[in-house]
Structures are given as C-alpha cells and as structure tokens.
Design a protein around this motif. Structure first.
Motif, PDB file in Angstrom:
ATOM      1  N   LYS A 163      -4.299  -3.801 -12.457  1.00  0.00           N
ATOM      2  CA  LYS A 163      -2.853  -3.693 -12.263  1.00  0.00           C
ATOM      3  C   LYS A 163      -2.116  -4.566 -13.271  1.00  0.00           C
ATOM      4  CE  LYS A 163      -3.386  -2.728  -7.387  1.00  0.00           C
ATOM      5  NZ  LYS A 163      -3.141  -3.187  -6.022  1.00  0.00           N
ATOM      6  N   GLY A 208      -2.464   2.052  -9.996  1.00  0.00           N
ATOM      7  CA  GLY A 208      -2.735   3.164  -9.103  1.00  0.00           C
ATOM      8  C   GLY A 208      -2.218   4.493  -9.604  1.00  0.00           C
ATOM      9  N   GLY A 209      -1.821   4.547 -10.873  1.00  0.00           N
ATOM     10  CA  GLY A 209      -1.421   5.811 -11.463  1.00  0.00           C
ATOM     11  C   GLY A 209       0.002   6.258 -11.200  1.00  0.00           C
ATOM     12  N   THR A 210       0.775   5.485 -10.432  1.00  0.00           N
ATOM     13  CA  THR A 210       2.138   5.916 -10.125  1.00  0.00           C
ATOM     14  C   THR A 210       3.153   5.448 -11.161  1.00  0.00           C
ATOM     15  OG1 THR A 210       2.704   3.971  -8.804  1.00  0.00           O
ATOM     16  CG2 THR A 210       1.635   5.812  -7.655  1.00  0.00           C
ATOM     17  N   GLY A 211       2.893   4.308 -11.804  1.00  0.00           N
ATOM     18  CA  GLY A 211       3.849   3.752 -12.743  1.00  0.00           C
ATOM     19  C   GLY A 211       5.049   3.116 -12.073  1.00  0.00           C
ATOM     20  N   VAL A 212       5.014   3.023 -10.750  1.00  0.00           N
ATOM     21  CA  VAL A 212       6.138   2.463 -10.001  1.00  0.00           C
ATOM     22  C   VAL A 212       5.825   1.013  -9.622  1.00  0.00           C
ATOM     23  CG1 VAL A 212       7.517   2.664  -7.897  1.00  0.00           C
ATOM     24  CG2 VAL A 212       6.730   4.725  -9.084  1.00  0.00           C
ATOM     25  N   VAL A 248       5.587  -2.240  -7.536  1.00  0.00           N
ATOM     26  CA  VAL A 248       5.562  -2.524  -6.105  1.00  0.00           C
ATOM     27  C   VAL A 248       5.690  -4.033  -5.927  1.00  0.00           C
ATOM     28  CG1 VAL A 248       4.177  -2.398  -3.997  1.00  0.00           C
ATOM     29  CG2 VAL A 248       4.107  -0.511  -5.654  1.00  0.00           C
ATOM     30  N   VAL A 269       2.172  -2.980 -11.085  1.00  0.00           N
ATOM     31  CA  VAL A 269       2.160  -1.559 -11.420  1.00  0.00           C
ATOM     32  C   VAL A 269       0.693  -1.172 -11.550  1.00  0.00           C
ATOM     33  CG1 VAL A 269       2.835   0.215 -13.074  1.00  0.00           C
ATOM     34  CG2 VAL A 269       4.350  -1.739 -12.656  1.00  0.00           C
TER      35      VAL A 269
END
Length: 103
Positions: A28, A54-58, A60, A52
């Motif tokens: 991450k 897990g493949g989302t690019g968002v 957290v 960032v």
C-alpha cells in the motif's frame, strides 16, 4: 528544545517510519495529509494517514494521526521530513482545510 521534547519528536519520527514501512510491506502507498482546523478538529492542525491499495486507487483513512494546536505545523513538517517523507503542495481541488500532503 529540551531533551524531553527531542525524545518526543524522535518517537513521532519513529512511529511515522514504522507506519510507512508496514503499509509498504502490505503493498500500500501511505501518505499523511495535514489539515488546518477541519470541522472535526477545530483546535489547530491534524495530520491524518491515508493508504491507497487494493486496486481501487481510492485513499482510505487509517486510525493514525498526529495533532496539535495552531503552532504545530512546524513540528509536523519536521517530523515528516526527518522520517524521510517528501512534501506535496495542495492543489486547487483540495478541501480548503488541506495544507499539504507528505509521502
């Protein structure tokens, strides 16, 4: 700065370095965003860590944060710089309470 203050800063630098290392070990990207007087912290500055991955690019939000009063900005910058992070200036799209981000 007295020895107790120096020890406290050293502990914060170590904590930031550990947080960064552990996030990297999980694949991450970790970053810290400094806010000035956001709605939920009206007493000064707060730096919150985000991840960032897990493949989302968002990004957290994590539970890690550093906070202080209106005089804390210099201390936060010192901690992040001493931990080897690099400052990214805010963009026009950022929330008005965002000061900068450290990666």
């Amino acid at each position: 700065m007295n020895d107790n203050e120096r020890d406290g800063i050293d502990e914060l630098v170590h904590m930031v370095m550990v947080e960064q290392y552990e996030a990297a070990q999980q694949g991450k990207l970790s970053h810290w965003t400094i806010f000035h007087r956001p709605a939920d912290w009206p007493d000064g500055y707060i730096a919150r860590r985000f991840e960032v991955g897990g493949g989302t690019g968002v990004p957290v939000a994590t539970s890690a944060n550093l906070a202080g009063g209106d005089g804390a900005l210099a201390m936060l910058r010192h901690v992040f710089e001493a931990a080897g992070l690099v400052c990214m200036t805010r963009s026009d799209e950022d929330h008005p309470s965002v000061v900068e981000t450290w990666m």
